[in-house]
Design an enzyme around this catalytic site. Structure first.
Site, PDB file in Angstrom:
ATOM      1  N   SER A   1      -3.956  -1.614   6.166  1.00  0.00           N
ATOM      2  CA  SER A   1      -3.320  -2.596   5.289  1.00  0.00           C
ATOM      3  C   SER A   1      -1.801  -2.530   5.297  1.00  0.00           C
ATOM      4  CB  SER A   1      -3.847  -2.448   3.862  1.00  0.00           C
ATOM      5  OG  SER A   1      -3.677  -1.132   3.396  1.00  0.00           O
TER       6      SER A   1
ATOM      7  N   HIS B   1      -8.655  -6.682   5.493  1.00  0.00           N
ATOM      8  CA  HIS B   1      -7.635  -7.524   6.142  1.00  0.00           C
ATOM      9  C   HIS B   1      -8.092  -8.116   7.475  1.00  0.00           C
ATOM     10  CE1 HIS B   1      -4.488  -6.524   3.251  1.00  0.00           C
ATOM     11  NE2 HIS B   1      -5.070  -5.341   3.208  1.00  0.00           N
TER      12      HIS B   1
ATOM     13  N   LYS C   1      -8.312 -11.845  -0.183  1.00  0.00           N
ATOM     14  CA  LYS C   1      -7.250 -11.934   0.825  1.00  0.00           C
ATOM     15  C   LYS C   1      -7.446 -13.205   1.660  1.00  0.00           C
ATOM     16  CE  LYS C   1      -6.160  -7.285  -0.026  1.00  0.00           C
ATOM     17  NZ  LYS C   1      -6.704  -5.926  -0.065  1.00  0.00           N
TER      18      LYS C   1
HETATM   19  C1  PLP Z   1      -6.777  -4.920  -1.049  1.00  0.00           C
HETATM   20  C2  PLP Z   1      -7.635  -3.859  -0.471  1.00  0.00           C
HETATM   21  C3  PLP Z   1      -8.726  -3.353  -1.185  1.00  0.00           C
HETATM   22  C4  PLP Z   1      -8.954  -3.701  -2.632  1.00  0.00           C
HETATM   23  O1  PLP Z   1      -9.569  -4.930  -2.773  1.00  0.00           O
HETATM   24  P1  PLP Z   1      -9.453  -5.672  -4.178  1.00  0.00           P
HETATM   25  O2  PLP Z   1     -10.506  -6.716  -4.136  1.00  0.00           O
HETATM   26  O3  PLP Z   1      -8.070  -6.214  -4.235  1.00  0.00           O
HETATM   27  O4  PLP Z   1      -9.702  -4.633  -5.232  1.00  0.00           O
HETATM   28  C5  PLP Z   1      -9.565  -2.468  -0.549  1.00  0.00           C
HETATM   29  N1  PLP Z   1      -9.342  -2.067   0.725  1.00  0.00           N
HETATM   30  C6  PLP Z   1      -8.277  -2.515   1.434  1.00  0.00           C
HETATM   31  C7  PLP Z   1      -8.086  -2.035   2.829  1.00  0.00           C
HETATM   32  C8  PLP Z   1      -7.395  -3.417   0.851  1.00  0.00           C
HETATM   33  O5  PLP Z   1      -6.333  -3.827   1.530  1.00  0.00           O
END
Ligand code: PLP
Length: 391
Positions: A180, A208, A240
């Site tokens: 990320s 991602h 995302k």
């Molecule tokens: C954003 C993210 C999460 C968390 O997800 P949310 O739905 O925002 O709680 C988990 N793992 C990765 C790799 C992320 O980038």
């Protein structure tokens, strides 16, 4: 004993002195490229809404229709009376999209990761994680009570050596699919091979990768053409590229039934609003069928990288919309982000402990809503704000 506020204020002052204080900006517009933050119009280069679906008219329409049909709150956890046919239909569509037996919805990705790891391993077991895994995966490993080890970033050979020393009980190997803060890919075929040959179970969090990688947006696993057998536990998030909210775990029938029984954050949390599930179903349809989004995004990524390389910027090995520019020093990164903001660009400075010490960076993210001109203007601003002494 000292007053709580005195203790906390001291800590906060120290934090500020190190340049590590975190502040929130306040956005007055929908998510997108032309956003208003703290009252001023800026071009957004830090959202995870890679495909521009968070404010898509059809997705908004489905949210409204979902609210008309189901109301707003889901009323309870999935196991009590919160599981609606909207949730159920979305789970079936997620299973089909990822080519897995079943999928299970979670309210957030953070919870999905904590759930999966702490349900699958416990005291006496092992968890091995990539050193730069997302915080929720690291927290899940620590919370599980299993013996915890990190292996060097994307180093499958080091992982294998470490695995051969983990005698005995169950072992989980856990990695981001797309990292990320770096934007690079985990070597999934190698990780799957090592897991298979050592009998470990592989968990991949593709927060991602989903929507962005693979011909149908199926993520890192589709990109490498791997199956449920190679990657038995797949976590995805919906906030995302999918543009809505929530998360899911996809895998075998046995895995999903086990999580329904055993994953405490699943059992004890209110289900997502069903209207969010309806909006997500529309979003999934858009991103599966409209491959132009992925094509355009790739073109923008190439354009940015070529321009940045021309400027001699320190890029990372990333083919994804996450394109960090390494600055190194914490204050330089913060200063650079502030200067970009003055020029009308919203780019976040990412500092330790989110990234390793000495690797503070500008985390630039690209979206299908950007045009060539946005990229070119950002590159000019990056060159104009390049290091030099702080004014
Ligand atoms: C954003 C993210 C999460 C968390 O997800 P949310 O739905 O925002 O709680 C988990 N793992 C990765 C790799 C992320 O980038």
């Amino acid at each position: 004993m000292q007053e709580m506020d005195t203790v906390l204020s001291t800590w906060l002052r120290e934090r500020a002195a190190e340049g590590l204080y975190r502040n929130r900006t306040i956005r007055q517009s929908p998510q997108g490229i032309d956003v208003i933050v703290d009252g001023r119009p800026v071009v957004n280069f830090c959202s995870n809404d890679y495909l521009g679906l968070a404010n898509h008219p059809e997705v908004i329409e489905s949210l409204k229709a979902g609210a008309e049909r189901y109301g707003v709150g889901s009323g309870s956890a999935h196991l009590v009376c919160g599981h609606s046919d909207a949730h159920h239909a979305l789970e079936e569509e997620l299973a089909a999209w990822t080519g897995r037996d079943r999928a299970l919805l979670f309210s957030t990705g953070y919870m999905a990761n904590i759930s999966v790891i702490s349900a699958l391993v416990g005291r006496g077991d092992w968890v091995l994680e990539d050193r730069v895994n997302h915080a929720s995966l690291l927290d899940g490993g620590l919370l599980s009570g299993a013996r915890f080890r990190r292996y060097p970033h994307v180093d499958a050979a080091a992982l294998e050596r470490s695995l051969r020393q983990c005698g005995g009980r169950r072992t989980l190997v856990v990695s981001d699919g797309v990292f990320s803060m770096d934007g690079d890919l985990a070597p999934l075929p190698e990780l799957a091979g090592v897991a298979r040959s050592t009998g470990a179970w592989l968990v991949i969090d593709d927060a991602h990768g989903f929507g962005v990688l693979g011909e149908n947006g199926g993520g890192t696993v589709e990109h490498y053409r791997l199956t449920q057998k190679d990657v038995p536990v797949l976590v995805g998030t919906l906030g995302k590229a999918i543009g809505t909210f929530g998360a899911f775990v996809a895998g075998s029938h046995a895995l999903i039934e086990f999580l329904i029984q055993r994953a405490r954050p699943y059992v004890y949390t209110t289900a997502l609003p069903p209207a969010i599930a309806e909006a997500t179903r529309t979003s999934l349809g858009l991103l599966r069928n409209d491959s132009w989004r992925r094509l355009k995004l790739n073109r923008l990524i190439q354009r940015f990288r070529a321009g940045a390389a021309g400027l001699g910027l320190a890029l990372m090995d990333s083919c994804t919309p996450i394109q960090p520019v390494i600055v190194g020093d914490v204050r330089q990164a913060t200063e650079r982000s502030a200067r970009l903001l003055e020029r009308g660009f919203l780019v976040s400075a990412i500092r330790p402990p989110t990234v390793p010490a000495g690797s503070a960076r500008l985390r630039i993210t690209l979206s299908v809503l950007h045009d060539d001109e946005h990229i070119d203007r950002l590159l000019v601003a990056l060159s104009e704000t390049a290091c030099g002494p702080i004014a």
